[in-house]
Scaffold this active site. Sequence first.
Site, PDB file in Angstrom:
ATOM      1  N   LYS A   1       0.810  -1.223   0.000  1.00 35.61           N
ATOM      2  CA  LYS A   1       0.000   0.000   0.000  1.00 35.61           C
ATOM      3  C   LYS A   1       0.842   1.271   0.000  1.00 35.61           C
ATOM      4  O   LYS A   1       0.443   2.291  -0.551  1.00 35.61           O
ATOM      5  CB  LYS A   1      -0.948  -0.001   1.202  1.00 35.61           C
ATOM      6  CG  LYS A   1      -1.950  -1.146   1.204  1.00 35.61           C
ATOM      7  CD  LYS A   1      -3.066  -0.923   0.211  1.00 35.61           C
ATOM      8  CE  LYS A   1      -4.095  -2.055   0.247  1.00 35.61           C
ATOM      9  NZ  LYS A   1      -5.115  -1.902  -0.801  1.00 35.61           N
TER      10      LYS A   1
ATOM     11  N   SER B   1       1.624  -9.657  -0.981  1.00 37.45           N
ATOM     12  CA  SER B   1       1.296  -8.230  -0.854  1.00 37.45           C
ATOM     13  C   SER B   1       1.495  -7.667   0.542  1.00 37.45           C
ATOM     14  O   SER B   1       1.687  -6.466   0.700  1.00 37.45           O
ATOM     15  CB  SER B   1      -0.147  -8.000  -1.318  1.00 37.45           C
ATOM     16  OG  SER B   1      -1.036  -8.819  -0.578  1.00 37.45           O
TER      17      SER B   1
ATOM     18  N   GLU C   1      -9.718   5.924   3.013  1.00 39.44           N
ATOM     19  CA  GLU C   1     -10.550   4.835   3.527  1.00 39.44           C
ATOM     20  C   GLU C   1      -9.616   3.673   3.811  1.00 39.44           C
ATOM     21  O   GLU C   1      -8.520   3.611   3.268  1.00 39.44           O
ATOM     22  CB  GLU C   1     -11.583   4.421   2.469  1.00 39.44           C
ATOM     23  CG  GLU C   1     -11.101   3.392   1.424  1.00 39.44           C
ATOM     24  CD  GLU C   1      -9.988   3.914   0.500  1.00 39.44           C
ATOM     25  OE1 GLU C   1      -9.828   5.147   0.394  1.00 39.44           O
ATOM     26  OE2 GLU C   1      -9.272   3.076  -0.088  1.00 39.44           O
TER      27      GLU C   1
HETATM   28  C1  LIG Z   1      -1.772  -7.056   2.354  1.00 43.51           C
HETATM   29  C2  LIG Z   1      -2.897  -6.673   1.477  1.00 43.51           C
HETATM   30  N1  LIG Z   1      -3.034  -7.269   0.287  1.00 43.51           N
HETATM   31  C3  LIG Z   1      -4.047  -6.976  -0.535  1.00 43.51           C
HETATM   32  C4  LIG Z   1      -5.003  -6.051  -0.201  1.00 43.51           C
HETATM   33  C5  LIG Z   1      -6.129  -5.825  -1.143  1.00 43.51           C
HETATM   34  O1  LIG Z   1      -6.049  -4.644  -1.836  1.00 43.51           O
HETATM   35  P1  LIG Z   1      -5.690  -4.631  -3.386  1.00 43.51           P
HETATM   36  O2  LIG Z   1      -6.592  -5.605  -4.039  1.00 43.51           O
HETATM   37  O3  LIG Z   1      -5.959  -3.229  -3.785  1.00 43.51           O
HETATM   38  O4  LIG Z   1      -4.284  -4.997  -3.541  1.00 43.51           O
HETATM   39  C6  LIG Z   1      -4.899  -5.388   1.024  1.00 43.51           C
HETATM   40  C7  LIG Z   1      -5.897  -4.381   1.414  1.00 43.51           C
HETATM   41  O5  LIG Z   1      -6.016  -3.942   2.495  1.00 43.51           O
HETATM   42  C8  LIG Z   1      -3.815  -5.704   1.879  1.00 43.51           C
HETATM   43  O6  LIG Z   1      -3.676  -5.116   3.068  1.00 43.51           O
END
Ligand SMILES: Cc1ncc(COP(=O)(O)O)c(C=O)c1O
Lengths: 279, 393
Positions: free
Chosen positions: B89, B377, B111
Amino acid sequence: MENRINKLFNSKKKNILSVYFTAGFPNLNDTLTIIQELENSGVDMIEIGMPFSDPLADGPTIQRSSEIALENGMTIKLLFGQLKDIRINPPSNANAIAPPFSRGNSELPLVLMGYLNPVLQYGMENFCKDASALGISGVIIPDLPLQEYLDEYKSIFEKHNLKNIFLITPQTSEARIRLIDEHSSGFIYMVSSASTTGAKSGIGADQELYFKRIQSMALKNPTVIGFGISDNKTFSKACESANGAIIGSAFIKAIDGSKDLKKDIKDFVKGILGERALV
Amino acid sequence: MSYQVNEKGYYGNFGGAFIPEMLFPNVDELRENYLSIIQEENFQNELNDLLRDYVGRPSPLYYAKRLSAHYKTNIYLKREDLNHTGAHKINNTLGQILLAKRLGKTRIIAETGAGQHGVATATVCALMGLKCIVFMGEVDIKRQAPNVARMKLLGAEVIPATSGSKTLKDATNEAIRDWINNPLDTYYIIGSVVGPHPYPDMVARFQSVISEEMKKQLLEKIGNENPNVVIACVGGGSNAAGAFYHYLDNLNVRLIAVEAAGKGIDSGHSAATSVLGKPGIIHGSKTLLMQTEDGQITEPYSISAGLDYPGVGPIHAHLFETGRAEFASATDDEALKAAFLLCELEGIIPALESAHALAHLEKLNAKEQEVVVINLSGRGDKDLETYIKSQKG
Ligand SMILES: Cc1ncc(COP(=O)(O)O)c(C=O)c1O
């Protein structure tokens, strides 16, 4: 046939009172009673809110009325069913709460207000066709932007003699206001301040400046001020700078939990109009 | 076929800017300026310095040896979990706050679902000395308590969203309403590739550093910048957009987006938008979203707060419609199992969101010589309570 919005603004230039309510609130089947009583009380135009789960431009009052209306089961289809007899006198269904209105057949312009997604699921073409057949005169869809309307939907609206009503705000540029004026033929909805519905009450110096600025632009369309109009004082003030004003959240609050809807509506409108109210 | 946004803000049939007039000046200002600002040399320099020295980029591309042996293939983990604040993020929040500063904004709103985006926003606000307000669903405040505490420690104000399902969708509504009420000094840092144009494109660009690095790192490690498969989880879809970005036009690379199936796609408790959604408008964008027949947006469900969203970014709706990306899903239980497996085999506690991407390895049947990159992620610190509870089972 002349659109009822144009008819209204051609015959009345000042102090036009438009009231918004959320269809399905407080109860699912209050729609016709509310319309009837608003008309009988001397309101000039009515905005019928089509409730949406995610009303982005609305403050807590209309968010809540929308939530309750949806819980009560309101849908566009159901609303259109309720409005079936609104222009017919006597009603085709003798049991329906419908006209006669004290001023004869309902000639009041009715405007539908709601968000784009439910309308798209209904289908824009069908929506316009059905609304027009019911005698609806205009539509306000806050999240349908001007360009999208021009590119995709303008011809459908025109075919069905529906006015699409655009909003302007204190931040809308002069060039954009001119563009909106050019593409409008009902009225222009002036949002009184940078806010969601019902957020602020009272009209301050900044707003008066904005109202004067718009007045001096001499737009071809009539203007009606909405958001934050809640009582006789704010209504009268707004009417000094525009052809009329729109009341939403304050009306929703007035009929919330009502035990006598007709009386509460009458009293509310009387309070707004002051001595001009019809009794 | 183009997978990039066009000049009207659309990816194929999806995208656009369906916003109330009140937001028009703000969104238009952004649309007019975002490309020229982010292409300025001094913007790029400032962003790249911060990504290196503050975030810790490039994030490693790690060959997960034991996991690879387990699945009899070659698995690389793109370690976004090692970024400062623990997820991808911050790539986006840093970019957007530099943009907000150049636009002269002084008050930042955001948000958040899992709280990762909220933390990443609170962090960059502290870094830049800007006021920060984060909207978070009441339900999420409860299930992601550590992140709420972190945001507060970082000086942000956390405002509970109490409407609707009280999760990410409602937090986004509240942030948009706040922006309507504060149009002059406020900048809205959206946390995923959602919202009105230009947000989806802008966020995708800021996240595209993920696949930019992946290419270099793969070239170094295996002599080929292209893997066979890239897998990422999709909530709104920002980490997936970043991981796919530089591979979109290379049709030899399979792109797999994994959505949250919750308790099962047909259970009525799911967030698998590509299966359960239909085209519609959510948060200013035309995209796939979960809704009733009457067009009311329905409440999604996932064990993972970051995937608990009833829509996907318009780029993903387009990738789905065109078939460029394959869409898969993982249930709560499959994600939990995958998380525990990664702990056991690699000593890495993944975020529950990322665990959904890992769970897809069970169904992938990758060949022995193939190279699979999983975008890890985020890390699982925020999910410890959920993990501990489900281990006791
Ligand atoms: C670690 C992590 N991965 C994925 C996401 C999902 O978001 P996005 O689909 O925008 O990557 C989030 C959202 O809070 C997250 O914290």
